[in-house]
Enzyme design. Structure first.
Site, short mmCIF file in Angstrom:
data_model
loop_
_atom_site.label_atom_id
_atom_site.label_comp_id
_atom_site.label_asym_id
_atom_site.label_seq_id
_atom_site.Cartn_x
_atom_site.Cartn_y
_atom_site.Cartn_z
N VAL A 185 5.85 18.54 -56.35
CA VAL A 185 7.17 18.04 -56.79
C VAL A 185 8.02 17.20 -56.79
O VAL A 185 8.36 16.55 -55.40
CB VAL A 185 8.55 19.12 -56.42
N LYS A 212 10.18 22.75 -60.36
CA LYS A 212 10.71 22.17 -59.46
C LYS A 212 11.58 22.66 -58.64
O LYS A 212 11.33 22.51 -57.69
CB LYS A 212 10.21 20.32 -59.79
N1 HSE Z 1 6.95 14.24 -66.18
C1 HSE Z 1 7.23 14.21 -65.05
C2 HSE Z 1 8.30 14.12 -64.99
C3 HSE Z 1 6.09 14.34 -64.29
O1 HSE Z 1 8.33 13.04 -66.73
O2 HSE Z 1 9.01 13.81 -64.24
C4 HSE Z 1 5.22 14.82 -63.71
O3 HSE Z 1 5.93 16.49 -64.13
#
Ligand code: HSE
Length: 441
Positions: free
Chosen positions: A132, A205
């Site tokens: 997260v 998350k």
């Molecule tokens: N792809 C995610 C982001 C990062 O753009 O924040 C990994 O969870």
């Protein structure tokens, strides 16, 4: 004391960052952990890439199960991602009595209950700070730092890709598709950015944060998930004229009838710190009854920021692995037999918030009165109305205009019903745009 031995499954961006930071800061990390922490074995299908990344002295294999089977390995770091093989390997590592560190938010948000139960039964830890908001120690803050509080709500910008896209759309007045291409060219967005732009990554998350904050099981399936693909540059501009910025928020809140768990674009007052988190940065606001509002800001992705979180978990496990399992911090902050079974995730119709509405209407006498009258009849209180000049909206001589309405707090179900009625009015000429508004006060 002999260093604790770690096996790494998957050495991509985060894996190599973990390896590098652990090596670079090994002396300080050892002084903190009380003993050395060494990655002694790495599994990756691309063994040549893995060998190049780790150098001499580390055993590189292509079979992840060889790491799990190695009796010298105490901790397995899973950095493969996804729900498939990653889930099998995590479950096998637990069964083999290994502690697990993972950055895999998708896996835990969907299968967390099963995984944490298995770990509890086996007396091992599953740590997931990196899952997260990357390098921001938000799991630590929620599980430990804020443990005195009855958490009231959490609102976060927890996806850097979408925050970058929204920042660019606002700064440059560009539409979503153009900025997405630019984000992919710059390497911010994945070749398949679906999980980011559709809000799924943020929902994974916020599901984890919700479970820790309120002592409820992880319930990704009950989260409301809405991304940014339908956002128009026009609405970002109107929001700004009204003193707001549009952000993709992950929100979880203790409400009267249950827990809110939702991801969607939202208007946030421009004066709030959260509204000023720009580019690929992440930030999470947590409101506790004792502490009030707290804010956590930093990089939500990237090699060494995420490695920072992975290594924090390695240090925690190193400090605690000889402790009585009952004395460890519970996976989801609350002891498993003290999880709440009476707090349900609320359906969206029961969520109370305020709204931004944009109606493309015929620019003729009585339209505003009809629209506001219908909202009044539905019991929806209006906070502000902005009507654009028809020429400005549709060009010279235009007979259409945009009517922007901000409402006070209202139940979502009431708004749904009122919007269905408004949409049926002959003077409403296009699908009504509805974006939730969060004052975060
Ligand atoms: N792809 C995610 C982001 C990062 O753009 O924040 C990994 O969870």
């Amino acid at each position: 004391m002999k260093p604790i031995q770690v096996g790494l499954l998957g050495i991509g961006t985060v894996g190599s960052g973990t390896f590098n930071v652990l090596r670079r800061n090994q002396e300080e990390i050892k002084r903190r952990a009380g003993r050395g922490i060494e990655i002694t074995m790495v599994a990756d299908l691309d063994t040549a890439r893995a060998s190049a990344a780790v150098g001499e002295g580390v055993q590189v294999v292509s079979d992840a199960r060889a790491v799990i089977a190695n009796p010298d390995i105490d901790i397995v770091i899973e950095l493969i991602g996804g729900y498939g093989i990653a889930k099998q390997l995590v479950m096998e590592a637990i069964a083999a009595g290994k502690h697990v560190v993972t950055a895999n938010k998708a896996l835990l948000a969907v299968h967390g209950t099963e995984i944490f139960e298995a770990a509890q039964a086996k007396g091992v830890m599953v740590a997931f700070e990196a899952a997260v908001a990357g390098g921001i120690p938000i799991i630590k803050a929620l599980r430990e730092g804020l443990t005195a509080n009855s958490i009231q709500w959490i609102a976060g910008i927890i996806n850097g890709t979408t925050n970058f896209i929204l920042s660019e759309m606002r700064d440059k007045g560009l539409d979503f598709a153009t900025v997405l291409k630019e984000a992919q060219r710059l390497g911010y967005a994945e070749a398949d950015p679906t999980f980011d732009i559709e809000g799924v990554d943020a929902a994974h998350k916020v599901t984890l944060m919700s479970a820790i904050a309120f002592g409820i099981p992880v319930q990704f399936a009950k989260a409301h998930v809405e991304g940014i693909t339908k956002l128009a540059a026009q609405d970002i501009k109107y929001a700004e004229q009204l003193g707001y910025r549009i952000k993709l928020l992950g929100i979880t809140r203790r409400a009267a009838g249950g827990i809110e768990l939702r991801v969607h674009p939202a208007l946030v007052p421009a004066k709030r710190l959260l509204a000023n988190v720009e580019g690929a940065m992440n930030a999470v606001v947590v409101h506790g009854d004792a502490v009030g509002t707290t804010l956590y800001y930093g990089k939500g992705a990237g090699s060494e920021p995420t490695a920072s979180a992975v290594i924090a978990d390695l240090v925690d496990i190193t400090r605690l692995h000889t402790a009585d399992a009952a004395q460890r911090v519970p996976h989801l902050a609350f002891h498993p037999n003290a999880m709440s079974d009476h707090l349900d995730v609320l359906p969206m119709r029961d969520v109370v918030t305020s709204y931004y509405l944009r109606l493309r209407v015929a620019d003729e006498a009585g339209v505003l009165a009809r629209v506001t009258g219908l909202l009044a009849n539905a019991g929806i209180s209006i906070d502000a109305v902005l009507q654009r000049e028809a020429d400005e909206v549709g060009g010279e001589g235009s007979t259409q205009t945009d009517l922007i309405i901000l409402t006070h707090d209202t139940k979502e179900g009431t708004v749904d019903d009122a919007l269905a009625e408004l949409q049926a009015l002959p003077s409403v000429l296009a699908p009504i745009v509805r974006i939730r508004k969060e004052e975060l006060s």
